[in-house]
Write an enzyme that holds these catalytic residues in place. Structure first.
Site, PDB file in Angstrom:
ATOM      1  N   GLU A 167      -7.257  -8.436  -3.664  1.00 19.11           N
ATOM      2  CA  GLU A 167      -6.256  -8.769  -2.843  1.00 19.11           C
ATOM      3  C   GLU A 167      -7.028  -9.426  -1.490  1.00 19.11           C
ATOM      4  O   GLU A 167      -6.740 -10.391  -1.090  1.00 19.11           O
ATOM      5  CB  GLU A 167      -5.051  -7.784  -2.535  1.00 19.11           C
ATOM      6  CG  GLU A 167      -4.234  -7.499  -3.623  1.00 19.11           C
ATOM      7  CD  GLU A 167      -3.461  -8.217  -4.508  1.00 19.11           C
ATOM      8  OE1 GLU A 167      -3.365  -9.652  -3.949  1.00 19.11           O
ATOM      9  OE2 GLU A 167      -2.963  -8.203  -5.635  1.00 19.11           O
ATOM     10  N   TRP A 205       2.753 -19.965  -0.496  1.00 15.85           N
ATOM     11  CA  TRP A 205       3.848 -21.113  -0.744  1.00 15.85           C
ATOM     12  C   TRP A 205       3.377 -22.250  -1.569  1.00 15.85           C
ATOM     13  O   TRP A 205       4.272 -22.353  -2.457  1.00 15.85           O
ATOM     14  CB  TRP A 205       4.148 -21.643   0.720  1.00 15.85           C
ATOM     15  CG  TRP A 205       5.289 -20.674   1.431  1.00 15.85           C
ATOM     16  CD1 TRP A 205       5.046 -19.667   2.191  1.00 15.85           C
ATOM     17  CD2 TRP A 205       6.901 -20.654   0.858  1.00 15.85           C
ATOM     18  NE1 TRP A 205       6.270 -18.995   2.470  1.00 15.85           N
ATOM     19  CE2 TRP A 205       7.357 -19.639   1.653  1.00 15.85           C
ATOM     20  CE3 TRP A 205       7.475 -21.217   0.239  1.00 15.85           C
ATOM     21  CZ2 TRP A 205       8.485 -19.372   1.628  1.00 15.85           C
ATOM     22  CZ3 TRP A 205       9.100 -20.870  -0.055  1.00 15.85           C
ATOM     23  CH2 TRP A 205       9.361 -19.907   0.748  1.00 15.85           C
ATOM     24  N   TRP A 236       8.981 -26.563   0.155  1.00  8.58           N
ATOM     25  CA  TRP A 236       8.348 -25.407   0.404  1.00  8.58           C
ATOM     26  C   TRP A 236       7.976 -25.303   1.712  1.00  8.58           C
ATOM     27  O   TRP A 236       7.667 -24.506   2.469  1.00  8.58           O
ATOM     28  CB  TRP A 236       7.176 -25.270  -0.589  1.00  8.58           C
ATOM     29  CG  TRP A 236       6.234 -26.510  -0.359  1.00  8.58           C
ATOM     30  CD1 TRP A 236       6.255 -27.602  -1.331  1.00  8.58           C
ATOM     31  CD2 TRP A 236       4.846 -26.450   0.466  1.00  8.58           C
ATOM     32  NE1 TRP A 236       5.188 -28.502  -0.782  1.00  8.58           N
ATOM     33  CE2 TRP A 236       4.210 -27.875   0.080  1.00  8.58           C
ATOM     34  CE3 TRP A 236       4.444 -25.686   1.075  1.00  8.58           C
ATOM     35  CZ2 TRP A 236       3.055 -28.139   0.723  1.00  8.58           C
ATOM     36  CZ3 TRP A 236       3.130 -26.250   1.814  1.00  8.58           C
ATOM     37  CH2 TRP A 236       2.740 -27.326   1.832  1.00  8.58           C
ATOM     38  N   TRP A 277      12.269 -32.935  -3.212  1.00  5.85           N
ATOM     39  CA  TRP A 277      12.865 -31.822  -2.562  1.00  5.85           C
ATOM     40  C   TRP A 277      14.061 -31.928  -1.898  1.00  5.85           C
ATOM     41  O   TRP A 277      14.635 -32.939  -1.551  1.00  5.85           O
ATOM     42  CB  TRP A 277      11.685 -31.524  -1.553  1.00  5.85           C
ATOM     43  CG  TRP A 277      10.339 -31.150  -2.147  1.00  5.85           C
ATOM     44  CD1 TRP A 277       9.269 -31.678  -1.905  1.00  5.85           C
ATOM     45  CD2 TRP A 277      10.034 -29.875  -3.027  1.00  5.85           C
ATOM     46  NE1 TRP A 277       8.137 -30.867  -2.314  1.00  5.85           N
ATOM     47  CE2 TRP A 277       8.780 -29.965  -3.192  1.00  5.85           C
ATOM     48  CE3 TRP A 277      10.746 -28.979  -3.544  1.00  5.85           C
ATOM     49  CZ2 TRP A 277       8.162 -29.141  -4.157  1.00  5.85           C
ATOM     50  CZ3 TRP A 277       9.954 -27.979  -4.505  1.00  5.85           C
ATOM     51  CH2 TRP A 277       8.835 -28.137  -4.575  1.00  5.85           C
ATOM     52  N   TRP A 307      -8.296 -12.610  -2.698  1.00  6.50           N
ATOM     53  CA  TRP A 307      -7.315 -13.536  -2.722  1.00  6.50           C
ATOM     54  C   TRP A 307      -7.145 -14.117  -1.018  1.00  6.50           C
ATOM     55  O   TRP A 307      -7.091 -15.287  -0.659  1.00  6.50           O
ATOM     56  CB  TRP A 307      -6.015 -13.124  -3.133  1.00  6.50           C
ATOM     57  CG  TRP A 307      -5.421 -13.376  -4.499  1.00  6.50           C
ATOM     58  CD1 TRP A 307      -5.639 -12.474  -5.350  1.00  6.50           C
ATOM     59  CD2 TRP A 307      -5.330 -14.545  -5.176  1.00  6.50           C
ATOM     60  NE1 TRP A 307      -5.124 -12.929  -6.618  1.00  6.50           N
ATOM     61  CE2 TRP A 307      -4.998 -14.153  -6.305  1.00  6.50           C
ATOM     62  CE3 TRP A 307      -5.259 -15.994  -4.908  1.00  6.50           C
ATOM     63  CZ2 TRP A 307      -4.755 -15.320  -7.369  1.00  6.50           C
ATOM     64  CZ3 TRP A 307      -5.038 -16.984  -5.672  1.00  6.50           C
ATOM     65  CH2 TRP A 307      -4.802 -16.445  -7.012  1.00  6.50           C
ATOM     66  N   ASN A 357       5.030  -8.037  -1.309  1.00  2.00           N
ATOM     67  CA  ASN A 357       4.275  -9.198  -1.794  1.00  2.00           C
ATOM     68  C   ASN A 357       5.004  -9.858  -3.067  1.00  2.00           C
ATOM     69  O   ASN A 357       5.376 -10.905  -2.922  1.00  2.00           O
ATOM     70  CB  ASN A 357       3.045  -9.079  -2.428  1.00  2.00           C
ATOM     71  CG  ASN A 357       2.013 -10.099  -2.827  1.00  2.00           C
ATOM     72  OD1 ASN A 357       2.091 -11.347  -2.189  1.00  2.00           O
ATOM     73  ND2 ASN A 357       1.525 -10.029  -3.957  1.00  2.00           N
TER      74      ASN A 357
HETATM   75  C1  FAD Z   1       4.890 -16.864  -0.135  1.00  2.87           C
HETATM   76  C2  FAD Z   1       4.004 -16.022   0.463  1.00  2.87           C
HETATM   77  C3  FAD Z   1       3.752 -15.996   1.780  1.00  2.87           C
HETATM   78  C4  FAD Z   1       2.608 -15.159   1.951  1.00  2.87           C
HETATM   79  N1  FAD Z   1       2.450 -15.125   3.613  1.00  2.87           N
HETATM   80  C5  FAD Z   1       1.511 -14.245   3.934  1.00  2.87           C
HETATM   81  C6  FAD Z   1       1.239 -14.131   5.617  1.00  2.87           C
HETATM   82  O1  FAD Z   1       1.767 -14.970   6.309  1.00  2.87           O
HETATM   83  N2  FAD Z   1       0.359 -13.323   5.717  1.00  2.87           N
HETATM   84  C7  FAD Z   1      -0.560 -12.532   4.977  1.00  2.87           C
HETATM   85  O2  FAD Z   1      -1.198 -11.739   5.408  1.00  2.87           O
HETATM   86  N3  FAD Z   1      -0.071 -12.489   3.750  1.00  2.87           N
HETATM   87  C8  FAD Z   1       0.797 -13.421   3.116  1.00  2.87           C
HETATM   88  N4  FAD Z   1       0.806 -13.159   1.856  1.00  2.87           N
HETATM   89  C9  FAD Z   1      -0.171 -12.584   0.868  1.00  2.87           C
HETATM   90  C10 FAD Z   1       0.915 -11.128   0.664  1.00  2.87           C
HETATM   91  O3  FAD Z   1       2.285 -11.077   0.205  1.00  2.87           O
HETATM   92  C11 FAD Z   1       0.551 -10.218   1.987  1.00  2.87           C
HETATM   93  O4  FAD Z   1      -0.809 -10.303   2.311  1.00  2.87           O
HETATM   94  C12 FAD Z   1       0.823  -8.608   1.441  1.00  2.87           C
HETATM   95  O5  FAD Z   1       2.260  -8.695   1.064  1.00  2.87           O
HETATM   96  C13 FAD Z   1       0.820  -7.805   2.622  1.00  2.87           C
HETATM   97  O6  FAD Z   1       0.962  -6.402   2.389  1.00  2.87           O
HETATM   98  P1  FAD Z   1      -0.012  -5.396   2.376  1.00  2.87           P
HETATM   99  O7  FAD Z   1      -0.950  -5.364   3.556  1.00  2.87           O
HETATM  100  O8  FAD Z   1       0.861  -3.867   2.092  1.00  2.87           O
HETATM  101  O9  FAD Z   1      -0.902  -5.669   1.003  1.00  2.87           O
HETATM  102  P2  FAD Z   1      -1.961  -5.049   0.101  1.00  2.87           P
HETATM  103  O10 FAD Z   1      -1.496  -5.245  -1.251  1.00  2.87           O
HETATM  104  O11 FAD Z   1      -2.245  -3.703   0.743  1.00  2.87           O
HETATM  105  O12 FAD Z   1      -3.114  -5.981   0.067  1.00  2.87           O
HETATM  106  C14 FAD Z   1      -4.494  -5.803   1.134  1.00  2.87           C
HETATM  107  C15 FAD Z   1      -4.650  -7.095   2.180  1.00  2.87           C
HETATM  108  O13 FAD Z   1      -4.985  -8.104   1.154  1.00  2.87           O
HETATM  109  C16 FAD Z   1      -4.688  -9.357   1.726  1.00  2.87           C
HETATM  110  N5  FAD Z   1      -3.671  -9.789   0.756  1.00  2.87           N
HETATM  111  C17 FAD Z   1      -2.794  -9.192  -0.255  1.00  2.87           C
HETATM  112  N6  FAD Z   1      -2.251  -9.994  -1.152  1.00  2.87           N
HETATM  113  C18 FAD Z   1      -2.769 -11.132  -0.705  1.00  2.87           C
HETATM  114  C19 FAD Z   1      -2.460 -12.749  -1.082  1.00  2.87           C
HETATM  115  N7  FAD Z   1      -1.525 -12.824  -2.269  1.00  2.87           N
HETATM  116  N8  FAD Z   1      -2.716 -13.627  -0.654  1.00  2.87           N
HETATM  117  C20 FAD Z   1      -3.819 -13.450   0.463  1.00  2.87           C
HETATM  118  N9  FAD Z   1      -3.883 -12.270   0.844  1.00  2.87           N
HETATM  119  C21 FAD Z   1      -3.551 -11.148   0.345  1.00  2.87           C
HETATM  120  C22 FAD Z   1      -3.741  -8.972   2.906  1.00  2.87           C
HETATM  121  O14 FAD Z   1      -4.484  -9.338   4.169  1.00  2.87           O
HETATM  122  C23 FAD Z   1      -3.492  -7.529   2.652  1.00  2.87           C
HETATM  123  O15 FAD Z   1      -2.994  -6.825   4.087  1.00  2.87           O
HETATM  124  C24 FAD Z   1       1.851 -14.244   1.448  1.00  2.87           C
HETATM  125  C25 FAD Z   1       2.538 -14.290   0.027  1.00  2.87           C
HETATM  126  C26 FAD Z   1       3.151 -15.256  -0.501  1.00  2.87           C
HETATM  127  C27 FAD Z   1       3.572 -15.161  -2.034  1.00  2.87           C
END
Ligand code: FAD
Length: 481
Positions: A290, A398, A375, A322, A293, A357
């Site tokens: 993650e 997105w 979107w 859209w 990502w 997520n």
């Molecule tokens: C439509 C959409 C919008 C999103 N908008 C944001 C946003 O504005 N800010 C944001 O930080 N994340 C965003 N994410 C990614 C992700 O959903 C969140 O980072 C995550 O849910 C944060 O929860 P966590 O800290 O418990 O994540 P964990 O699962 O503990 O992951 C650890 C860290 O990895 C990073 N991470 C995790 N998943 C992703 C991912 N898919 N893409 C990029 N980084 C990731 C985050 O920094 C997160 O804190 C988005 C995902 C989607 C599908």
């Protein structure tokens, strides 16, 4: 000569490369600054929840600087184009000969920084840029053809091989040592007033009070949350991360978004939980995946400036018809779609400033694939609500959901919110938490109450029909592109 540390999305003292190196090389005093830009707040946008979080962390940084006898100025400007002059004026006023800062990669931020550097260097003020936002800085990983990676899997392979064997030093900045060496403490009495005045218009009690109850403030709290996650929850992450009713993820994103934690601190903490190679531990590797990502989307934003201008990565999708239906959009925003898992997700967002997520994907797909709403409207709504709002991750998420992005979900693979709900919230615990109208609905009906509860709407769209139409529209478009 004094050194100015310009804080932006790196609001921490530890593991802050610009601060660390700036302090180390500082021959006079080190002072700090933060610039609140009205245009950035409006256009990006920076939302009131995140502004509250930024404010609280600036307060702590300012206190740390004050304890060390250092000034920490918060400047307010109207437009991004005013930033160079504001910084230059501060440098002149405080005898600054060197500016240090950590890079940000979206287009407007890059342009702003370029203008600042040009202005200051013309006045013989040295500027030094460091990298801390991504663990592997954008531009560092390229394909064999020397082009940016557009696909996650090869990018993550290159990322893993880049970090393999690197020990990673966590920088500790000793503010106090510098304070003791200094004999000319800078004025700081009015600094707090500047900070309070700058943020006052955005700090509404109705916004800040619920956030205070949910999110602990400070580097110490962020590090404790990271330690707790690595000790108690990273084992099991690969499975637990998909179930929104359980606390299966780290919830560190608000800290990472404004830089209270660095991705390096996160990586090192997770890596050090494993006796052998971290990549051999499925849970740790999945969590680090993650973080990769996160780096990937930052690299993409840096490599493709058109994304910062709201353009899709897949150019052919520019022609997609859209919808801009305001009523439909409002129902989605308010969690009144009649699809329980989507409504629970949107209400989690509206009430807590955070969304799980899996539900970000489900709700974004519902908006873009079942309602076919642009979107960019959803992207902006998330930026307006999320305490962890991050342009790169949000844009990436997105564009992935809308099938307009690089390495996005293929247009024909559309998540069915009802099946997602049955699979990942099987007993409906998460739905009941956020949609109290459904608390007495039992069994599988919780996923599709469809008119059985008076005060809960019927589904606003037929999931099967809308899915089929969307796929046909994408297919047509692709065929003609
Ligand atoms: C439509 C959409 C919008 C999103 N908008 C944001 C946003 O504005 N800010 C944001 O930080 N994340 C965003 N994410 C990614 C992700 O959903 C969140 O980072 C995550 O849910 C944060 O929860 P966590 O800290 O418990 O994540 P964990 O699962 O503990 O992951 C650890 C860290 O990895 C990073 N991470 C995790 N998943 C992703 C991912 N898919 N893409 C990029 N980084 C990731 C985050 O920094 C997160 O804190 C988005 C995902 C989607 C599908």
């Amino acid at each position: 000569m004094n050194t100015l540390m310009w804080f932006r999305s790196d609001l921490r003292l530890s593991d802050n490369p610009a601060l660390y190196h700036g302090l180390k090389a500082c021959e006079g005093d080190m002072l700090g600054c933060y610039i609140l830009c009205q245009q950035f707040i409006d256009e990006h946008p920076i939302n009131p929840r995140q502004l509250w979080f930024i404010y609280e962390h600036l307060k702590l940084l300012q206190q740390a600087f004050a304890r060390a006898g250092r000034a920490f100025k918060v400047l307010t400007v109207k437009n991004a184009s005013d930033v160079p002059a504001a910084i230059h004026e501060l440098c002149a006023e405080q005898g600054v000969g060197k500016l240090v800062f950590n890079a940000e990669y979206p287009l407007n931020e890059l342009r702003r920084d370029k203008a600042v550097v040009a202005t200051l260097e013309a006045e013989n003020i040295n500027c030094k840029r460091y990298h801390d936002r991504a663990l592997v800085p954008p531009g560092m990983l390229t394909t064999q053809q020397d082009t940016p990676y557009k696909v996650y899997t090869p990018f993550s392979r290159a990322w893993r091989s880049q970090v393999k064997g690197v020990t990673f030093k966590i920088y500790q900045s000793d503010m106090n040592a510098i304070a003791a060496a200094s004999d000319s403490p800078l004025a700081k009495g009015s600094d707090r007033a500047l900070l309070d005045d700058a943020f006052a218009p955005y700090l509404k009690q109705s916004v800040t009070a619920p956030m205070q109850a949910l999110w602990s403030v400070g580097e110490r709290a962020a590090k404790a949350a990271l330690t707790d996650f690595c000790r108690d929850r990273v084992a099991g992450y690969q499975h637990d991360r998909d179930y929104p009713a359980t606390e299966g993820t780290s919830r560190l994103s608000p800290y990472l978004a404004i830089g209270v934690l660095s991705p390096k601190q996160c990586f090192v903490a997770a890596r050090d939980t494993v006796g052998g190679f971290w990549g051999d531990d499925e849970d740790v590797a999945c969590w680090v995946g993650e973080l990769i990502w996160r780096d990937f989307y930052m690299h993409i934003i840096a490599a493709f400036p058109a994304l910062s201008r709201h353009r899709p990565m897949q150019v052919y999708t520019e022609g997609f018809a859209w919808s801009y239906n305001k009523d439909d959009f409002q129902r989605w925003c308010q969690g009144q779609t009649g699809i329980p898992i989507v409504d629970a997700a949107m209400r989690q967002l509206n009430q807590t400033g955070w969304m799980h997520n899996r539900l970000r994907m489900v709700s974004a797909m519902f908006l873009t694939k079942n309602l076919r709403i642009d979107w960019r409207m959803g992207e902006r709504y998330f930026m307006e609500q999320l305490i962890d709002a991050d342009f790169c991750a949000n844009n990436g998420g997105w564009q992935w959901s809308a099938s307009t992005g690089t390495d996005a979900a293929p247009y024909f693979r559309i998540m069915n919110p009802q099946s997602q709900s049955e699979r990942f919230d099987a007993d409906g615990a998460f739905i009941r938490r956020f949609v109290p109208e459904l608390k007495n609905v039992t069994g599988k009906k919780i996923h599709n109450p469809d008119g059985c509860v008076d005060n809960y709407p019927a589904p606003m769209v037929d999931l099967k029909e809308s899915r089929a139409t969307t796929i046909a529209m994408f297919k047509d478009l692709k065929g003609t592109a």
